[in-house]
Design an enzyme around this catalytic site. Structure first.
Site, PDB file in Angstrom:
ATOM      1  N   ASP A  85      34.188 -18.082 -26.187  1.00  0.00           N
ATOM      2  CA  ASP A  85      34.528 -17.333 -27.409  1.00  0.00           C
ATOM      3  C   ASP A  85      35.433 -16.150 -27.090  1.00  0.00           C
ATOM      4  O   ASP A  85      36.320 -15.816 -27.877  1.00  0.00           O
ATOM      5  CB  ASP A  85      33.254 -16.854 -28.092  1.00  0.00           C
ATOM      6  CG  ASP A  85      32.403 -18.028 -28.536  1.00  0.00           C
ATOM      7  OD1 ASP A  85      32.959 -18.896 -29.245  1.00  0.00           O
ATOM      8  OD2 ASP A  85      31.233 -18.108 -28.168  1.00  0.00           O
ATOM      9  N   GLU A 104      24.689 -24.419 -21.682  1.00  0.00           N
ATOM     10  CA  GLU A 104      26.019 -24.209 -21.075  1.00  0.00           C
ATOM     11  C   GLU A 104      25.906 -23.387 -19.795  1.00  0.00           C
ATOM     12  O   GLU A 104      26.560 -23.681 -18.790  1.00  0.00           O
ATOM     13  CB  GLU A 104      26.944 -23.504 -22.064  1.00  0.00           C
ATOM     14  CG  GLU A 104      27.361 -24.396 -23.215  1.00  0.00           C
ATOM     15  CD  GLU A 104      28.141 -23.653 -24.287  1.00  0.00           C
ATOM     16  OE1 GLU A 104      28.955 -24.301 -24.946  1.00  0.00           O
ATOM     17  OE2 GLU A 104      27.936 -22.440 -24.470  1.00  0.00           O
TER      18      GLU A 104
HETATM   19  C1  5RP Z   1      29.403 -23.114 -27.754  1.00  0.00           C
HETATM   20  C2  5RP Z   1      30.376 -22.321 -26.968  1.00  0.00           C
HETATM   21  C3  5RP Z   1      31.796 -22.706 -27.067  1.00  0.00           C
HETATM   22  O1  5RP Z   1      32.294 -22.982 -25.800  1.00  0.00           O
HETATM   23  C4  5RP Z   1      32.561 -21.573 -27.673  1.00  0.00           C
HETATM   24  O2  5RP Z   1      31.948 -21.257 -28.906  1.00  0.00           O
HETATM   25  C5  5RP Z   1      34.027 -21.922 -27.884  1.00  0.00           C
HETATM   26  O3  5RP Z   1      34.143 -22.853 -28.909  1.00  0.00           O
HETATM   27  P1  5RP Z   1      35.557 -23.316 -29.467  1.00  0.00           P
HETATM   28  O4  5RP Z   1      36.236 -24.054 -28.351  1.00  0.00           O
HETATM   29  O5  5RP Z   1      35.212 -24.195 -30.649  1.00  0.00           O
HETATM   30  O6  5RP Z   1      36.319 -22.094 -29.883  1.00  0.00           O
HETATM   31  O7  5RP Z   1      30.063 -21.402 -26.255  1.00  0.00           O
HETATM   32  O8  5RP Z   1      28.104 -22.607 -27.610  1.00  0.00           O
END
Ligand code: 5RP
Length: 227
Positions: A85, A104
Site C-alpha cells: 500500500d 502475507e
Molecule cells: C493486501 C495487501 C496488498 O498487497 C496491498 O493492499 C496492495 O494492493 P494493490 O496491489 O491492490 O494496490 O497488502 O493485504
C-alpha cells in the site's frame, strides 16, 4: 509495451522466477497481474509451485492452474512476489489494504527473496502519508486493542464490510489506524506488536529486498542492498 503500471511491474517481476522454485503468491490487484502472468507461464510448461497469501489468491491461482502448497508443507519459499500500500525510501512498507497482512507477512518471512510490485503512487515519504495502517486483532478483545492503539495516536477505525466487521481469512478483525506520518516505523511496529489482542501489524520492516515500480513510461527495479 503495456501502459498499465501495475501490470508492467508484475510482468517484470515474474522474470525472477526460475523453474522448480516455490513461489509465494501475493494478494491485491497488482499481485493479481503476477498470478495472471504466472498462470500463462505454467500453461507454457514452467514447473513451479505456489504458496498463496490469502484465500482469494488461492482461488485465482487454482483457476489459473498454478499448483499450490500450504506454508506448512514447505521448509522455505524461494521467492515471494507481493504488492504494497505504501513503501518508503528504506523499503519499509504498509500492507494489508486487502486484509491479508498476517499471511502475507508469514509467507514473506519464510521467503529467501521478497519482491514487491507497485505503481509509483505507492512510493511515499514518510509512511502513513496516504494510507492508514491496518492492524489485525482478535474479535474477542478488539475494543481493548482499539483503546491501546488510540492511546498512542493511532486513530483506530474498525474495518467494516457491508454492515458487519470485515473478517480476515484468520477469522479476525482489522483496525485501520490513522497515525498520520510515521516518523519511526520500526519503533511503532515494536509497540503495536506488544499490545494484547494484536495478531499482526501491517508495518513490514526490513522485508522488501527488491521493489519493482511501474509507471506510464518505464519499469524500475530497485534493490535494498544497492540503496
Ligand atoms: C493486501 C495487501 C496488498 O498487497 C496491498 O493492499 C496492495 O494492493 P494493490 O496491489 O491492490 O494496490 O497488502 O493485504
Amino acid at each position: 509495451m503495456n501502459g498499465n503500471p501495475k501490470m508492467r511491474a508484475a510482468e517484470r517481476a515474474v522474470e525472477f522466477i526460475k523453474p522448480g522454485q516455490i513461489v509465494g503468491l501475493g494478494t491485491g490487484s497488482t499481485a493479481a497481474y503476477v498470478l495472471e502472468a504466472l498462470g500463462r507461464m505454467v500453461r507454457e510448461g514452467l514447473e513451479i509451485r505456489g504458496v498463496p497469501t490469502s484465500r482469494g489468491s488461492e482461488t485465482v491461482a487454482l483457476r489459473l492452474g498454478i499448483p499450490l502448497l500450504n506454508l506448512n508443507d514447505v521448509a522455505r519459499i524461494d521467492l515471494t512476489i507481493d504488492g504494497a500500500d505504501e513503501i518508503d525510501g528504506d523499503f519499509n512498507m504498509i500492507k494489508g489494504g486487502g486484509g491479508a497482512l498476517t499471511r502475507e507477512k508469514l509467507v514473506a518471512l519464510a521467503s529467501d527473496r521478497r519482491v514487491i510490485v507497485v505503481d509509483s503512487s505507492k512510493l511515499v515519504s514518510p509512511l502513513g502519508t496516504t494510507r492508514p495502517l491496518p492492524v489485525e486483532v482478535l474479535p474477542f478483545s478488539w475494543s481493548m486493542s482499539a483503546g491501546l492503539l488510540k492511546e498512542i495516536g493511532g486513530g483506530p477505525v474498525l474495518r467494516i464490510d457491508g454492515e458487519r466487521p470485515f473478517v480476515t481469512d484468520n477469522s479476525n478483525y482489522i483496525l485501520d489506524c490513522h497515525f498520520g506520518p510515521i516518523s519511526d516505523p520500526p519503533s511503532l511496529e515494536r509497540r503495536i506488536k506488544q499490545m494484547p489482542g494484536v495478531i499482526e501489524s501491517g508495518l513490514f520492516i526490513g522485508i522488501a529486498d527488491t521493489v519493482i515500480v511501474g509507471d506510464e513510461t518505464e519499469v524500475r527495479v530497485l534493490n535494498r542492498n544497492a540503496a
